[in-house]
Design a protein around this motif. Structure first.
Motif, short mmCIF file in Angstrom:
data_model
loop_
_atom_site.label_atom_id
_atom_site.label_comp_id
_atom_site.label_asym_id
_atom_site.label_seq_id
_atom_site.Cartn_x
_atom_site.Cartn_y
_atom_site.Cartn_z
N GLY A 1 7.67 5.69 -0.13
CA GLY A 1 8.98 6.23 0.24
C GLY A 1 8.88 7.41 1.20
N GLY A 2 7.78 8.15 1.11
CA GLY A 2 7.56 9.27 2.01
C GLY A 2 7.02 8.81 3.35
N SER A 3 6.79 7.50 3.48
CA SER A 3 6.31 6.91 4.73
C SER A 3 4.91 7.43 5.10
N ASN A 4 4.20 7.95 4.10
CA ASN A 4 2.85 8.46 4.43
C ASN A 4 1.76 7.90 3.50
N LEU A 5 2.03 6.71 2.98
CA LEU A 5 1.00 5.96 2.25
C LEU A 5 1.05 4.53 2.76
N LEU A 6 -0.01 4.09 3.40
CA LEU A 6 -0.01 2.74 3.97
C LEU A 6 -1.12 1.92 3.32
N MET A 7 -0.75 0.72 2.88
CA MET A 7 -1.72 -0.23 2.34
C MET A 7 -2.06 -1.21 3.45
N ILE A 8 -3.27 -1.09 3.96
CA ILE A 8 -3.64 -1.84 5.15
C ILE A 8 -4.24 -3.19 4.75
N HIS A 9 -3.66 -4.23 5.31
CA HIS A 9 -4.06 -5.61 4.99
C HIS A 9 -5.52 -5.86 5.39
N CYS B 1 1.19 11.50 -1.50
CA CYS B 1 1.59 10.56 -0.44
C CYS B 1 2.22 9.34 -1.10
N THR B 2 3.35 8.87 -0.58
CA THR B 2 4.04 7.74 -1.20
C THR B 2 4.58 6.78 -0.13
N PHE C 1 -5.76 20.38 2.75
CA PHE C 1 -4.34 20.19 2.47
C PHE C 1 -4.13 20.18 0.97
N THR C 2 -2.88 20.31 0.56
CA THR C 2 -2.55 20.30 -0.86
C THR C 2 -1.59 19.15 -1.15
N LYS C 3 -1.40 18.88 -2.41
CA LYS C 3 -0.56 17.76 -2.84
C LYS C 3 0.86 17.88 -2.26
N GLY C 4 1.35 16.77 -1.74
CA GLY C 4 2.73 16.75 -1.26
C GLY C 4 2.89 17.14 0.20
N ASP C 5 1.78 17.30 0.92
CA ASP C 5 1.84 17.67 2.34
C ASP C 5 2.31 16.46 3.16
N ALA C 6 3.54 16.54 3.70
CA ALA C 6 4.13 15.41 4.43
C ALA C 6 3.44 15.16 5.77
N ASN C 7 2.61 16.12 6.16
CA ASN C 7 1.86 16.08 7.41
C ASN C 7 0.57 15.25 7.26
#
Ligand code: ZN
Length: 380
Positions: A98-106, A95-96, A59-65
């Protein structure tokens, strides 16, 4: 023939190779995000993990998938907090939050630092666990190390749902072998529900805090949807939740309503087997007590709710199923019914709280509020 080969090699050098290099996250990418001269080895760890994932998952940078997950920020290595790694992942992957595709897992702070990436279309998944010894290296030192010196686990698996459900022995073996450092069920579950068409960010926030997906956390989400319909909050009101008995649902409710234990939004206690036997048949699925409290008038309206896990299993078709991902299948099915919570959530009792003293009487240590409200009798 030789000429053609030479041309191909030349074209490759001119276009393909620079393209590959450009596709990778670089120090410049981090500088653009955090500022010149501020790049640290922790930023670089996030970039290096992303670059390996980009190569192996294509994949490349910015892939919302693509979903990126990490416990950076929670994990503390040799006294060093790790939040800067998150900016490395953002800079390289795009991945961000705001893009709902970066999760910080507790996770608890003593656990290893890791990164994981999931590509929704192929269902390919990669897990990279950082070798703790490299965390205090300089940027130059880190740049000289090979990938397998920086990461002590780099593991790629395909996590198509059919494969997870139909090959329990294969997956039990992978879980026993800790292919993802012991994070297998947690991360596979979160990635799978992230890809569910009805999954929204409020659920993902609960999932990040609870750090795995299970019918329990989904039951909390469905209870919140039921409360939205049947006991909606108005201005100046908040919920006082009695998690009796407590289970995974209560982590979701704490996050969704800010009904935290510390702020006296939630009071949690368990029921013993003897106490559970005292529950009448219609209240066997009791989930807790939910009071909509108005701090101005010092009054509240309450519901005692029950949750039907048998119905959830029936809807998922897993009553006789076994294997490590049966609970995930149930949780994914429960997400299908997010707009029909009444299929699994029901009201056992409706009541009013007339004063602050009445509320305090329910909250006190040693009180079983289910007995106070007449749902069950005391163990004799
Ligand atoms: Zn759980």
């Amino acid at each position: 023939m030789r000429k053609t080969t030479a041309v191909c090699v030349l074209l490759c050098m001119l276009f393909v190779l620079p393209g590959l290099v450009l596709a990778q996250g670089t120090t410049a990418d981090i500088e653009n995000l955090v500022g010149k001269g501020k790049v640290t080895s922790l930023h670089l760890l996030g970039v290096k993990a992303t670059n390996i994932a980009m190569q192996q998952l294509s994949f490349t940078k910015g892939d919302a998938n693509v979903l990126a997950m990490t416990d950076a920020g929670y994990s503390i290595i040799s006294g060093q907090t790790t939040e800067k790694c998150i900016d490395g992942v953002i800079a390289a992957s795009g991945c961000t939050t705001g893009g709902s595709n970066l999760l910080m897992i507790h996770r608890s702070k003593e656990l290893p630092l890791w990164f994981a990436f999931f590509k929704e279309d192929t269902r390919d998944f990669i897990y990279l666990q950082v070798n703790s010894a490299v965390v205090n290296k300089s940027v130059d030192e880190l740049n000289k190390l090979a990938d397998n010196q920086i990461f002590n686990i780099i593991a790629k698996e395909n996590i198509k749902l059919d494969d997870l459900y139909n090959n329990p022995d294969k997956w039990n073996e992978k879980i026993n072998n800790k292919v993802f450092g012991g994070n297998e069920s947690s991360l596979i579950g979160i990635a799978s529900i992230w890809a569910h068409p009805k999954c929204t960010f409020d659920f993902l926030q609960a999932a990040q805090f609870h750090n795995h997906i299970c019918p329990g956390v989904n039951s909390g989400y469905l209870i919140s949807k039921y409360l939205d319909k049947n006991l909606p909050l108005q201005q100046g009101q908040s919920y006082k939740i009695f998690a009796v008995p407590s289970w995974c649902k209560d982590d979701a409710l704490q996050v969704i309503y800010d009904a935290t234990v510390g702020k006296k939004g939630m009071f949690a206690s368990d029921l013993t087997e003897e106490q559970k036997k005292m529950l009448p048949d219609n209240a066997k699925g009791v989930a807790g007590i939910y009071i909509r409290w108005d701090a101005k008038t010092n009054t509240g309206s309450g519901l005692v709710l029950a949750f039907d896990f048998d119905k959830a299993s029936e809807l998922a078709g897993v009553q006789n199923a076994a294997g490590p991902f049966v609970k995930l299948k149930t949780a994914l099915t429960m997400m299908d019914y997010v707009n029909q919570p009444e299929i699994m959530v029901s009201t056992l009792k409706q009541f009013n709280v007339a004063s602050a003293e009445e509320l305090t009487a329910l909250q006190a240590a040693g009180v079983n509020p289910l007995i106070k409200l007449g749902i069950m009798e005391e163990v004799k």
